[in-house]
Design a protein around this motif. Structure first.
Motif, PDB file in Angstrom:
ATOM      1  N   ASP A   1      11.103   1.604  -6.542  1.00 61.44           N
ATOM      2  CA  ASP A   1      10.632   2.892  -6.028  1.00 61.44           C
ATOM      3  C   ASP A   1       9.569   3.521  -6.915  1.00 61.44           C
ATOM      4  N   ALA A   2       9.636   3.204  -8.211  1.00 58.41           N
ATOM      5  CA  ALA A   2       8.712   3.834  -9.150  1.00 58.41           C
ATOM      6  C   ALA A   2       8.020   2.771  -9.989  1.00 58.41           C
ATOM      7  N   GLY A   3       6.808   3.073 -10.404  1.00 59.12           N
ATOM      8  CA  GLY A   3       6.053   2.157 -11.249  1.00 59.12           C
ATOM      9  C   GLY A   3       6.595   2.162 -12.669  1.00 59.12           C
ATOM     10  N   PRO A   4       6.206   1.149 -13.460  1.00 67.51           N
ATOM     11  CA  PRO A   4       6.744   1.005 -14.817  1.00 67.51           C
ATOM     12  C   PRO A   4       6.142   2.009 -15.794  1.00 67.51           C
ATOM     13  N   GLU A   5       6.949   2.474 -16.725  1.00 68.35           N
ATOM     14  CA  GLU A   5       6.457   3.356 -17.775  1.00 68.35           C
ATOM     15  C   GLU A   5       5.557   2.592 -18.748  1.00 68.35           C
ATOM     16  N   TRP A   6       5.976   1.377 -19.085  1.00 68.10           N
ATOM     17  CA  TRP A   6       5.217   0.566 -20.036  1.00 68.10           C
ATOM     18  C   TRP A   6       4.606  -0.629 -19.331  1.00 68.10           C
ATOM     19  N   GLY A   7       3.522  -1.122 -19.900  1.00 65.09           N
ATOM     20  CA  GLY A   7       2.840  -2.263 -19.310  1.00 65.09           C
ATOM     21  C   GLY A   7       3.683  -3.525 -19.314  1.00 65.09           C
TER      22      GLY A   7
ATOM     23  N   GLU B   1       0.844  -1.209   0.000  1.00 69.68           N
ATOM     24  CA  GLU B   1       0.000   0.000   0.000  1.00 69.68           C
ATOM     25  C   GLU B   1       0.872   1.249   0.000  1.00 69.68           C
ATOM     26  N   GLY B   2       1.941   1.205   0.790  1.00 70.16           N
ATOM     27  CA  GLY B   2       2.879   2.326   0.782  1.00 70.16           C
ATOM     28  C   GLY B   2       3.525   2.514  -0.581  1.00 70.16           C
ATOM     29  N   ARG B   3       3.913   1.395  -1.195  1.00 67.15           N
ATOM     30  CA  ARG B   3       4.594   1.471  -2.478  1.00 67.15           C
ATOM     31  C   ARG B   3       3.681   1.989  -3.589  1.00 67.15           C
ATOM     32  N   VAL B   4       2.486   1.411  -3.738  1.00 65.97           N
ATOM     33  CA  VAL B   4       1.652   1.794  -4.888  1.00 65.97           C
ATOM     34  C   VAL B   4       1.120   3.220  -4.736  1.00 65.97           C
ATOM     35  N   THR B   5       0.834   3.647  -3.506  1.00 62.19           N
ATOM     36  CA  THR B   5       0.393   5.035  -3.359  1.00 62.19           C
ATOM     37  C   THR B   5       1.558   5.973  -3.669  1.00 62.19           C
ATOM     38  N   ASP B   6       2.773   5.502  -3.423  1.00 59.05           N
ATOM     39  CA  ASP B   6       3.953   6.305  -3.740  1.00 59.05           C
ATOM     40  C   ASP B   6       4.214   6.331  -5.250  1.00 59.05           C
ATOM     41  N   TRP B   7       4.044   5.189  -5.898  1.00 58.62           N
ATOM     42  CA  TRP B   7       4.175   5.175  -7.361  1.00 58.62           C
ATOM     43  C   TRP B   7       3.230   6.182  -7.990  1.00 58.62           C
ATOM     44  N   LEU B   8       1.991   6.135  -7.551  1.00 57.60           N
ATOM     45  CA  LEU B   8       0.982   7.016  -8.145  1.00 57.60           C
ATOM     46  C   LEU B   8       1.298   8.481  -7.823  1.00 57.60           C
ATOM     47  N   ARG B   9       1.744   8.719  -6.606  1.00 54.57           N
ATOM     48  CA  ARG B   9       2.131  10.084  -6.221  1.00 54.57           C
ATOM     49  C   ARG B   9       3.211  10.631  -7.151  1.00 54.57           C
TER      50      ARG B   9
END
Lengths: 489, 489
Positions: free
Chosen positions: B62-68, A133-141
């Motif tokens: 730390d960050a979500g992926p740019e591409w699926g 939950e911490g990670r995905v809310t941070d990704w979106l942030r």
């Protein structure tokens, strides 16, 4: 699933034991097949359920069964008795409220969440639930360009997110409200502010907290339905001079009627000057900031105290999933943390139950993680961008049609307009559009919404389903024109 | 699901489109298989996750992926990175908090709810969601022998159900609190009452509503942890004499620490005499009333104003699902209904959004309908009865063991006790039991809880998972004895 009908058995005289792995597989596969078909062909159904009040209830017995029933029977009854009463939010012709999408990865994420059935109230009760939950809310942030001073939490709805914001703002007053409460004390009247176009959930949050409806000042808007900062300044000053205690301002990015955007930077300045909590309700439109060309959408929000956006609205995640960020989560803990002995745990960890009202917390981060990874930022942006293009297209057609009239700007994917044939007065126009709204929705071909803007009854089309394509918008425009011809004749 | 690993593909340079029906089927089947295995073999996993704080987060970028990404990748990462951080609520060796069960029909119901993705805020937004909710809450009401003057609604948690009860009670005061609020007025101090053994959610509801923690009177209990009616009477009278305004009493059927049952009939009398709202928190134990031999459990509740029980606790339904009944839903509407233009609808229908804080409402009735029908009343009773038998068995073993001591009665499926070897003082006993608690939970073999009763540290075993059998209780008893031998040596 009708193939399973032949497997029906009479009610068992033995109590049902745990559903076996084989039985779960059998019914699970059948449901997956049904859903795969449904997701691809939801437009086969009338969008608005074609039933009268009480009709579905009348199909269901007054009392539940004494003995267990075969699961295939239950699913057959779902198809015959429940499905006709479903309004198909998944249809590409659903344009009411804010159109939303459950998508493959989110549905499968919810399935897995249901099976794991963890309650993420404490870190200990599933460390992965808290940490993901911490990670995905941070990704979106990060994607929304919000500063890392915001810490995120997932709630069920923006209604609860905004209630938490208002409760944190109340706690920030340092008036011993947690311990002494609000009534029977020499406290001034607490006043909250939002625009008259704000979502009803802001008022509801105030009702729950005992602020009182008349102390939730609904500030007037400009011609584009944006909160007027001068009116807000005036209201805050008037309340202060009257000895009241202004404490909370809610701005909106994407109001529900017209998706207007309040002037956040100016509101942030005002809030700073008067030491007011600034909450930003970006439930619908906040996610637009992950498009490169709208990266500045949330400008000013870096000065806000809290902000909410709902992946279950326009980020292809099934309900419920609302992401709430705030800079001082400690205030939420001060407002709400009650830790009985049986919930005590040690160490420097996040126990999200301390951040809100609800003790029970579903593992909602899982489906959001699935969605963020399956689509990626650019994939999500692609779909949102397409919806904005489709709305622009419809707006252009409306603007080019002589007897239609657009009633508000179209910053995102929602279009407000009306049929306005010549030689009709306001009251006649209202009647014609009311009729169009009813006829279209009752037809089942499309499901559109309505609102009132400047006392004018307005049709409203919100585009947000991942399967809505240009052909659906063309068909809708044809339907609107045909229905207009019908009601005028 | 590891079979799918070979299907991994590099991140796509194209935005992911809608997941195709074939892709949904493929991954859906794989997940159904995984879940079928999991449900049957969840005891293979350590119950409490064997990870340190931060360990799961560190596995995630730390960050979500740019591409699926390919869905199979995501599922593989779920297994490698998330699963080790799951505390297995589904394990038959889970005895902490209140042990709960997701079952086949409830999981499949949640799957279908996620796919339909309806928001049951208005009748119109899915008539079947509203009407099925009315039906299943009514089925359960009948099974629990509650009068038909109670009308039901499904909320997410008992925390929200109890908050709604307290808000309705506040509205019932007829003091214009909806419109004028609570602060800055000549209102007396509002006071609420519950036992010192009540769930923390009662206090939290009061904090949200601005009652103030010191105005939520925690009434002392008798030797069996039941609220003392004489103490309640005294507190209410003292507050009235002090000019305060008593308005709300919460009784508990099945308190969290010891599952004690407050004296409802006497409390109902008192509430009637003083015109106080009586709310009954039967979140855990209310469902026991569907056993023929406990049909009188809710005696006195017919005089209550509201009552909550949670199918997601002991009725084999995955979280979240809380059923809240009240006699005067009109008070909830008076407290909360805010209907903007775009949500207006005509006719005599139930729009459940008017009954509470949250506008968004998942179609939770579907999974509850699946569960009630799949098991039937007698099937559900069978499983609850078995859990009560197992708790009795463990209690008997404890009572028969010379160096163990039971610390509370066992009316349902929860047992509080401690290891109490001779020649140890209270402080030593506390230390020994604390060590036992840690050792057992850290072992992963079982997950038990703790509480403090009469200042004594108590171990606590809650039985509620549908797959917990006598062999698991025997193994737990052996583990307790072995661990006792270990800590004393």
């Amino acid at each position: 699933m009708n193939d399973n009908l032949q497997m029906q058995s009479p009610p068992s005289p033995e109590p049902q034991l745990h559903m076996s792995a084989d039985e779960f597989r059998q019914h699970g596969y059948a449901l997956i097949d049904w859903i795969a078909e449904y997701l691809d062909h939801s437009e086969r159904y009338p969008v608005q359920a074609q039933v009268q009040p009480g009709e579905i209830a009348a199909r269901l017995p007054d009392a539940g069964p004494e003995w267990g029933e075969d699961f295939a029977n239950i699913i057959a009854d779902f198809e015959s008795d429940i499905l006709p009463g479903i309004t198909h939010w998944h249809s590409p012709n659903f344009f009411n409220y804010f159109a939303i999408s459950a998508t493959g990865p989110s549905i499968l994420g919810e399935l897995l969440t249901a099976a794991l059935n963890v309650n993420g109230m404490l870190w200990l009760t599933s460390p992965a639930a808290t940490e993901l939950e911490g990670r995905v809310t941070d990704w979106l942030r990060r994607w929304l360009q919000l500063p890392d001073s915001f810490q995120g939490i997932i709630t069920d709805t923006a209604s609860i997110s905004s209630l938490l914001a208002m409760a944190a703002a109340r706690e920030a007053l340092d008036r011993n409200i947690r311990s002494e409460g609000v009534s029977g004390r020499d406290l001034p009247r607490l006043c909250a502010y939002t625009s008259e176009q704000a979502h009803s959930s802001i008022t509801k949050a105030g009702l729950a907290l005992g602020i009182g409806q008349e102390n939730i000042r609904l500030i007037e808007v400009d011609a584009d339905y944006r909160l007027r900062t001068d009116a807000l300044t005036h209201a805050v000053q008037a309340d202060s001079e009257a000895g009241h205690l202004p404490f909370f301002v809610a701005a909106t990015i994407g109001t529900t009627s017209t998706t207007s955007v309040d002037p956040i930077p100016q509101m942030a300045q005002l809030c700073k000057r008067h030491q007011l909590w600034l909450h930003v309700d970006a439930a619908y439109a906040g996610v637009v900031a992950l498009l490169d060309e709208h990266a500045d959408l949330l400008q000013g929000c870096e000065q806000a105290d809290s902000i909410v956006t709902n992946p279950h609205k326009w980020l292809f995640t099934n309900v419920d999933c609302s992401v709430f960020w705030l800079k001082r989560p400690n205030l939420l803990k001060r407002a709400f943390s009650v830790v009985p002995q049986y919930l005590q745990s040690a160490g420097e960890i996040n126990n999200y139950m301390d951040w809100g009202v609800q003790l029970g917390r579903r593992f909602r981060a899982l489906k959001l993680w699935f969605v963020l990874r399956y689509y990626g930022r650019r994939g999500l942006a692609h779909h949102i961008r397409e919806h904005i293009r489709l709305a622009r297209l419809l707006a252009d057609w409306i603007d080019g049609a002589p007897h239609f009239e657009r009633l508000a700007p179209v910053p995102f994917s929602t279009v407000c307009f009306r049929y306005a044939p010549p030689h009709t007065d306001e009251s006649e126009k209202d009647d014609l559009n009311r009729k169009m709204h009813s006829l279209i929705n009752e037809s089942g071909a499309a499901f559109i919404s309505q609102t009132v803007l400047n006392k004018q009854f307005s049709l409203r089309v919100a585009i947000g389903n991942i399967q809505t394509q240009e052909k659906h918008i063309r068909a809708l425009w044809q339907l609107l024109q045909d229905t207009a011809a019908q009601v005028i004749s």
